[in-house]
Design a protein around this motif. Structure first.
Motif, PDB file in Angstrom:
ATOM      1  N   ILE A 174       0.850  -1.034  -0.022  1.00 36.66           N
ATOM      2  CA  ILE A 174      -0.027   0.123   0.052  1.00 36.66           C
ATOM      3  C   ILE A 174       0.986   1.061   0.064  1.00 36.66           C
ATOM      4  CG2 ILE A 174      -1.721   1.374   1.091  1.00 36.66           C
ATOM      5  CD1 ILE A 174      -2.676  -1.201   2.491  1.00 36.66           C
ATOM      6  N   LYS A 175       0.592   2.192  -1.005  1.00 39.70           N
ATOM      7  CA  LYS A 175       1.235   3.429  -0.951  1.00 39.70           C
ATOM      8  C   LYS A 175       0.557   4.239  -0.225  1.00 39.70           C
ATOM      9  CE  LYS A 175       3.811   3.499  -5.575  1.00 39.70           C
ATOM     10  NZ  LYS A 175       3.956   4.198  -6.671  1.00 39.70           N
ATOM     11  N   VAL A 176       1.632   5.149   0.601  1.00 38.41           N
ATOM     12  CA  VAL A 176       0.894   6.185   1.385  1.00 38.41           C
ATOM     13  C   VAL A 176       1.791   7.565   1.278  1.00 38.41           C
ATOM     14  CG1 VAL A 176       0.443   7.107   3.740  1.00 38.41           C
ATOM     15  CG2 VAL A 176       0.172   4.356   3.411  1.00 38.41           C
ATOM     16  N   THR A 177       0.999   8.708   1.076  1.00 39.98           N
ATOM     17  CA  THR A 177       1.499   9.982   0.585  1.00 39.98           C
ATOM     18  C   THR A 177       0.630  11.153   1.519  1.00 39.98           C
ATOM     19  OG1 THR A 177       2.380   9.296  -1.442  1.00 39.98           O
ATOM     20  CG2 THR A 177       2.106  11.675  -0.996  1.00 39.98           C
ATOM     21  N   THR A 178       1.404  11.995   1.765  1.00 40.26           N
ATOM     22  CA  THR A 178       0.682  13.400   2.372  1.00 40.26           C
ATOM     23  C   THR A 178       1.054  14.253   1.412  1.00 40.26           C
ATOM     24  OG1 THR A 178       0.068  14.621   4.141  1.00 40.26           O
ATOM     25  CG2 THR A 178       2.454  13.850   3.953  1.00 40.26           C
ATOM     26  N   LEU A 213       0.751  11.186  -9.125  1.00 43.59           N
ATOM     27  CA  LEU A 213       1.207   9.889  -8.270  1.00 43.59           C
ATOM     28  C   LEU A 213       0.728   8.695  -8.351  1.00 43.59           C
ATOM     29  CD1 LEU A 213       0.723  12.037  -4.722  1.00 43.59           C
ATOM     30  CD2 LEU A 213       2.840  11.238  -5.733  1.00 43.59           C
ATOM     31  N   LEU A 214      -0.521   8.540  -8.793  1.00 45.21           N
ATOM     32  CA  LEU A 214      -1.111   7.381  -9.075  1.00 45.21           C
ATOM     33  C   LEU A 214      -0.239   6.506 -10.283  1.00 45.21           C
ATOM     34  CD1 LEU A 214      -4.815   7.995  -8.601  1.00 45.21           C
ATOM     35  CD2 LEU A 214      -3.373   7.012  -6.944  1.00 45.21           C
ATOM     36  N   LEU A 215      -0.006   7.515 -11.292  1.00 48.34           N
ATOM     37  CA  LEU A 215       0.685   6.666 -12.451  1.00 48.34           C
ATOM     38  C   LEU A 215       2.115   6.503 -12.326  1.00 48.34           C
ATOM     39  CD1 LEU A 215      -1.136   8.959 -15.367  1.00 48.34           C
ATOM     40  CD2 LEU A 215      -1.519   6.602 -14.689  1.00 48.34           C
ATOM     41  N   MET A 216       2.648   6.962 -11.102  1.00 46.70           N
ATOM     42  CA  MET A 216       4.148   6.661 -10.854  1.00 46.70           C
ATOM     43  C   MET A 216       4.254   5.150 -10.602  1.00 46.70           C
ATOM     44  SD  MET A 216       6.538   8.627  -8.392  1.00 46.70           S
ATOM     45  CE  MET A 216       6.487  10.085  -9.149  1.00 46.70           C
ATOM     46  N   HIS A 217       5.487   4.647 -11.189  1.00 46.14           N
ATOM     47  CA  HIS A 217       5.717   3.274 -11.126  1.00 46.14           C
ATOM     48  C   HIS A 217       5.574   2.698  -9.704  1.00 46.14           C
ATOM     49  CE1 HIS A 217       8.336  -0.458 -11.550  1.00 46.14           C
ATOM     50  NE2 HIS A 217       8.122  -0.158 -13.055  1.00 46.14           N
ATOM     51  N   PRO A 218       5.190   1.761  -9.515  1.00 44.28           N
ATOM     52  CA  PRO A 218       5.046   1.094  -8.353  1.00 44.28           C
ATOM     53  C   PRO A 218       6.223   0.997  -7.143  1.00 44.28           C
ATOM     54  CG  PRO A 218       3.786  -0.182  -9.874  1.00 44.28           C
ATOM     55  CD  PRO A 218       4.679   0.777 -10.647  1.00 44.28           C
ATOM     56  N   ARG A 219       7.624   0.897  -7.589  1.00 47.43           N
ATOM     57  CA  ARG A 219       8.740   0.805  -7.051  1.00 47.43           C
ATOM     58  C   ARG A 219       9.068   2.180  -6.563  1.00 47.43           C
ATOM     59  NH1 ARG A 219      11.227   0.078 -12.469  1.00 47.43           N
ATOM     60  NH2 ARG A 219      11.774   2.166 -13.027  1.00 47.43           N
ATOM     61  N   THR A 220       8.236   3.243  -6.778  1.00 45.75           N
ATOM     62  CA  THR A 220       8.785   4.620  -6.359  1.00 45.75           C
ATOM     63  C   THR A 220       7.547   5.505  -5.658  1.00 45.75           C
ATOM     64  OG1 THR A 220      10.302   4.924  -8.217  1.00 45.75           O
ATOM     65  CG2 THR A 220       9.705   6.719  -7.044  1.00 45.75           C
ATOM     66  N   LEU A 221       7.821   5.848  -4.631  1.00 44.30           N
ATOM     67  CA  LEU A 221       7.003   6.443  -3.470  1.00 44.30           C
ATOM     68  C   LEU A 221       7.516   7.857  -3.067  1.00 44.30           C
ATOM     69  CD1 LEU A 221       4.353   6.441  -1.856  1.00 44.30           C
ATOM     70  CD2 LEU A 221       5.598   5.320   0.028  1.00 44.30           C
ATOM     71  N   PRO A 222       6.769   8.957  -3.659  1.00 44.73           N
ATOM     72  CA  PRO A 222       6.995  10.253  -3.188  1.00 44.73           C
ATOM     73  C   PRO A 222       6.202  10.288  -1.976  1.00 44.73           C
ATOM     74  CG  PRO A 222       6.539  10.445  -5.403  1.00 44.73           C
ATOM     75  CD  PRO A 222       5.944   9.190  -4.953  1.00 44.73           C
ATOM     76  N   SER A 223       6.595   9.964  -0.520  1.00 48.23           N
ATOM     77  CA  SER A 223       5.822  10.015   0.329  1.00 48.23           C
ATOM     78  C   SER A 223       5.338  11.231   1.286  1.00 48.23           C
ATOM     79  CB  SER A 223       6.458   9.158   1.662  1.00 48.23           C
ATOM     80  OG  SER A 223       7.637   9.844   1.909  1.00 48.23           O
ATOM     81  N   LYS A 224       6.009  12.350   0.912  1.00 48.43           N
ATOM     82  CA  LYS A 224       5.708  13.675   1.434  1.00 48.43           C
ATOM     83  C   LYS A 224       5.854  14.815   0.622  1.00 48.43           C
ATOM     84  CE  LYS A 224       8.079  15.351   4.745  1.00 48.43           C
ATOM     85  NZ  LYS A 224       8.611  15.879   6.242  1.00 48.43           N
ATOM     86  N   ILE A 225       4.746  15.357   0.133  1.00 47.40           N
ATOM     87  CA  ILE A 225       4.947  16.498  -1.087  1.00 47.40           C
ATOM     88  C   ILE A 225       4.598  17.934  -0.584  1.00 47.40           C
ATOM     89  CG2 ILE A 225       4.164  17.123  -3.519  1.00 47.40           C
ATOM     90  CD1 ILE A 225       3.796  14.102  -3.899  1.00 47.40           C
ATOM     91  N   GLU A 226       5.559  18.789  -0.960  1.00 47.68           N
ATOM     92  CA  GLU A 226       5.099  20.278  -0.492  1.00 47.68           C
ATOM     93  C   GLU A 226       4.967  20.827  -1.913  1.00 47.68           C
ATOM     94  OE1 GLU A 226       8.026  22.439   1.653  1.00 47.68           O
ATOM     95  OE2 GLU A 226       7.953  21.074   3.532  1.00 47.68           O
ATOM     96  N   VAL A 227       3.800  21.784  -1.949  1.00 45.95           N
ATOM     97  CA  VAL A 227       3.422  22.299  -3.042  1.00 45.95           C
ATOM     98  C   VAL A 227       2.847  23.635  -2.668  1.00 45.95           C
ATOM     99  CG1 VAL A 227       1.430  21.063  -3.031  1.00 45.95           C
ATOM    100  CG2 VAL A 227       1.982  21.957  -5.224  1.00 45.95           C
ATOM    101  N   ARG A 228       3.363  24.585  -3.546  1.00 41.17           N
ATOM    102  CA  ARG A 228       3.138  26.155  -3.387  1.00 41.17           C
ATOM    103  C   ARG A 228       3.014  26.708  -4.587  1.00 41.17           C
ATOM    104  NH1 ARG A 228       7.606  24.620  -0.836  1.00 41.17           N
ATOM    105  NH2 ARG A 228       7.177  25.579   1.306  1.00 41.17           N
ATOM    106  N   PRO A 229       2.168  27.951  -4.502  1.00 40.09           N
ATOM    107  CA  PRO A 229       2.100  28.993  -5.609  1.00 40.09           C
ATOM    108  C   PRO A 229       3.559  29.068  -6.254  1.00 40.09           C
ATOM    109  CG  PRO A 229       0.719  29.647  -4.196  1.00 40.09           C
ATOM    110  CD  PRO A 229       1.451  28.433  -3.511  1.00 40.09           C
TER     111      PRO A 229
END
Length: 235
Positions: A174-178, A213-229
């Motif tokens: 199970i992949k988990v990301t915030t 994120l959903l289309l990323m290869h199963p072997r790779t997990l960006p687990s925490k993503i900061e995004v800003r203007p």
């Protein structure tokens, strides 16, 4: 790695970021369940979607039994659950000496307890599908500021909860990301988006991020993503 036919459940999906995520997933051929606290908000969202691949559910994420019923309804309708987005949230802002007990507990119950309830209700289905669980945190989950003691507490908690859950659940594939957005043009805190919000992140931008994120290869997990203007509002 097509998303066609996959099933998602988005809490707080009747407007704002949740609605934008739902639109993006529907465009990729997914089936999407959205929830909101009031029947009226759910009914209005369903009318706006006008799509047979959308299921509307009334659920208060602060109540585990509501989330259990919601996930059960998704499984009864579509037989699987691949993606869960814990997006529902509220914000009350005031100096800590002025913050009411009611506002404090509503944020804790919705923003923090809610993400646990949503995961608790859906984790067995996600084990079955080797799915993806995401939470919508905030840059307020790493940057504290005045008048936000309660909101900061919940979002710092969401970040910590999600990262620890990621370590617990990765053994089940199970992949988990915030996701931690900055300023987003939404109806959060009764704000009405307008042209003055054009510089902000738009809900569809978060939707595109979720798709990526959903289309990323199963072997790779960006687990925490900061995004800003890209650029702050220049007045």
């Amino acid at each position: 790695m097509s998303l066609l036919g996959k099933v998602a459940y988005i809490t707080g999906g009747t407007k704002g970021i949740g609605y934008g995520i739902a639109e993006s997933l529907l465009e990729k051929g997914m089936k999407v369940a959205i929830s909101g606290r009031s029947p009226k908000s759910v009914e209005e969202a369903l009318k706006n979607f006008n799509n047979d691949n959308v299921l509307g559910l009334v659920s208060d994420v602060s109540k585990l039994e509501d989330e259990v019923k919601a996930v059960k309804a998704v499984l009864e309708k579509w037989g699987r659950l691949d993606v869960v987005m814990a997006n529902a949230g509220v914000g009350h802002f005031a100096p800590i000496d002025e913050m009411s007990d009611k506002d404090w507990h509503q944020m804790i119950d919705t923003n923090l307890n809610g993400v646990f309830h949503t995961l608790k209700a859906s984790v067995e289905a996600l084990k079955e599908s080797e799915g993806y669980y995401m939470t919508l945190a905030s840059l307020a989950g790493t940057n504290f500021f005045a008048t936000a003691a309660g909101y900061n507490a919940t979002k710092f908690g969401v970040v910590g909860f999600t990262q620890a859950a990621m370590l617990d659940l990765r053994k089940y594939n199970i992949k988990v990301t915030t996701i931690m957005p900055g300023s987003v043009a939404t109806h959060f805190n009764d704000h009405v988006p307008s042209e003055q919000d054009a510089w902000k992140i738009q809900p569809e931008d978060i939707g595109q991020l979720v798709v990526d994120l959903l289309l990323m290869h199963p072997r790779t997990l960006p687990s925490k993503i900061e995004v800003r203007p890209t650029r702050p509002d220049l007045k």
